[in-house]
Design an enzyme around this catalytic site. Structure first.
Site, PDB file in Angstrom:
ATOM      1  N   LYS A   1      41.820  29.095  20.187  1.00 43.09           N
ATOM      2  CA  LYS A   1      42.002  30.471  20.690  1.00 43.09           C
ATOM      3  C   LYS A   1      42.355  31.401  19.528  1.00 43.09           C
ATOM      4  O   LYS A   1      41.800  32.501  19.414  1.00 43.09           O
ATOM      5  CB  LYS A   1      43.101  30.504  21.760  1.00 43.09           C
ATOM      6  CG  LYS A   1      42.646  29.854  23.063  1.00 43.09           C
ATOM      7  CD  LYS A   1      43.768  29.631  24.056  1.00 43.09           C
ATOM      8  CE  LYS A   1      43.240  28.825  25.254  1.00 43.09           C
ATOM      9  NZ  LYS A   1      44.247  28.433  26.220  1.00 43.09           N
TER      10      LYS A   1
ATOM     11  N   GLN B   1      50.407  28.724  27.193  1.00 39.23           N
ATOM     12  CA  GLN B   1      49.565  27.527  27.199  1.00 39.23           C
ATOM     13  C   GLN B   1      50.160  26.472  28.142  1.00 39.23           C
ATOM     14  O   GLN B   1      51.327  26.114  28.015  1.00 39.23           O
ATOM     15  CB  GLN B   1      49.454  26.974  25.758  1.00 39.23           C
ATOM     16  CG  GLN B   1      48.535  25.788  25.628  1.00 39.23           C
ATOM     17  CD  GLN B   1      47.077  26.143  25.932  1.00 39.23           C
ATOM     18  OE1 GLN B   1      46.566  27.177  25.523  1.00 39.23           O
ATOM     19  NE2 GLN B   1      46.405  25.287  26.688  1.00 39.23           N
TER      20      GLN B   1
ATOM     21  N   ASP C   1      45.034  35.450  31.160  1.00 39.77           N
ATOM     22  CA  ASP C   1      44.553  34.207  31.779  1.00 39.77           C
ATOM     23  C   ASP C   1      44.282  34.416  33.269  1.00 39.77           C
ATOM     24  O   ASP C   1      43.623  33.601  33.909  1.00 39.77           O
ATOM     25  CB  ASP C   1      45.604  33.094  31.625  1.00 39.77           C
ATOM     26  CG  ASP C   1      45.211  32.065  30.571  1.00 39.77           C
ATOM     27  OD1 ASP C   1      44.023  32.053  30.169  1.00 39.77           O
ATOM     28  OD2 ASP C   1      46.090  31.282  30.157  1.00 39.77           O
TER      29      ASP C   1
END
Ligand code: NDP
Length: 297
Positions: free
Chosen positions: A54, A98, A121
């Site tokens: 990422k 994460q 997200d």
């Protein structure tokens, strides 16, 4: 019939080239670079790889990213305090936690601390709700990437029978909602589905995200279907495979995503898209400094 393989790498590269342009345009127009903060707790090796990818992808398109790494024994309160601070930081457009988090953490509480306007997200309840009513701010990255692949191949979604195998909060459920929003007739299957093949055989569009190698074999697929294999499984011999019997399904489907090189490259790419969209939204709404021309008038 041998299916056309959908080249996720090529589509991702094209979307990333567009991301670069959008970043440049924000810099030219507002003098600011989009920023993403990635929070990782503990030292899960798979998470480390994902976070590295990422951060690297951000760098490639010009997004400023920062990695905030905490030891596994950090308190949830300390992480939440940081998430809240990032939520009001004007240079941070996206905040990503994460997963997985250590077992002592309450995922719902942590994700709930993310400023919904920076939840790139798309896992905050506000954004999940937006998805349900068809008014998404940040579509979750993996299903968003799948929709992008379908669109790129001009695959008709409206009116199609779509079957999603897998009902997780991060892939299966949002995938089903996005397909429904585009007017597909959607069935969702999971581990307790009694006769999986009975459903999959009806699918014009079959999206498989179960994490089970060889779950979908050729007899389970309708002739000419579009099959999107989201699964990523590492076999004991080290080989990476999806959830479909690739060789068999390839002979039955009209489109198929390979693993690797199908959905995978799209997931990180859509994170970049969400981060840039967030910056564009914020900056276009922010009061601007008056231009020299306006001051003269
Ligand atoms: P989860 O384990 O959270 O969910 C798996 C889902 O599949 C569950 O709903 C489960 O059912 C269902 N399932 C499991 N076994 C079967 C079965 N035999 N028949 C039907 N359904 C079954 O996984 P994720 O959603 O996080 O990920 C799914 C897969 O996609 C994994 O392989 C993961 O690595 C991959 N992935 C790939 C990404 C990419 O970028 N390509 C991104 C994210 C994930 P139940 O709910 O009943 O338990």
């Amino acid at each position: 019939m041998s299916a056309k393989l959908i080249d996720g790498k090529a589509v991702a590269a094209a979307v990333r080239a567009d991301c670069k342009k959008r970043v440049q345009s924000l810099q030219d127009r507002y003098g600011r670079t989009p920023g993403l903060a990635v929070i990782m707790v503990g030292d899960n090796p798979a998470s480390e790889v994902y976070v590295r990818n990422k951060i690297g992808a951000c760098r490639d398109v010009g997004i400023r990213s920062e990695k905030l790494l905490y030891p596994a024994d950090v308190s949830q309160a300390e992480v939440i305090e940081r998430i809240e601070a990032l939520g009001s930081d004007p240079n941070t457009d996206g905040i990503l936690v994460q997963l997985p988090l250590p077992k002592s953490f309450d995922i719902k509480t942590v994700l709930g601390a993310i400023n919904a306007a920076k939840d790139v997200d798309g896992f905050h309840l506000y954004n999940v709700g937006g998805l349900v009513i068809g008014d998404t701010v940040f579509p979750p990255c993996t299903p968003y990437g799948v929709m992008c692949l379908l669109e790129n191949e001009n695959i008709e979604v409206a009116g199609a029978n779509a079957v999603v195998v897998g009902a997780s909060n991060i892939v299966g459920k949002p995938m089903a909602l996005m397909l429904m929003q585009r007017e597909a007739t959607v069935s969702v299957c999971h581990a307790r589905t009694r006769d999986l093949a009975e459903f999959t055989k009806l699918a014009d569009i079959l999206v498989v995200a179960a994490g089970q190698p060889n779950l979908i074999t050729a007899p389970m697929v309708k002739e000419g279907a579009t099959v999107i294999d989201v699964g990523i499984n590492r076999l004991p011999n080290g080989k990476l495979v999806g959830d479909c019997d690739f060789a068999g399904v390839r002979e039955k489907a009209s489109y198929l995503t390979p693993v690797p090189g199908g959905v995978g490259p799209m997931t990180v790419t859509m994170l970049l898209v969400n981060t840039i969209s967030s910056a564009e939204r914020t900056l276009s709404q922010a009061p601007q400094e008056p231009t020299a021309e306006a001051l003269r008038a």
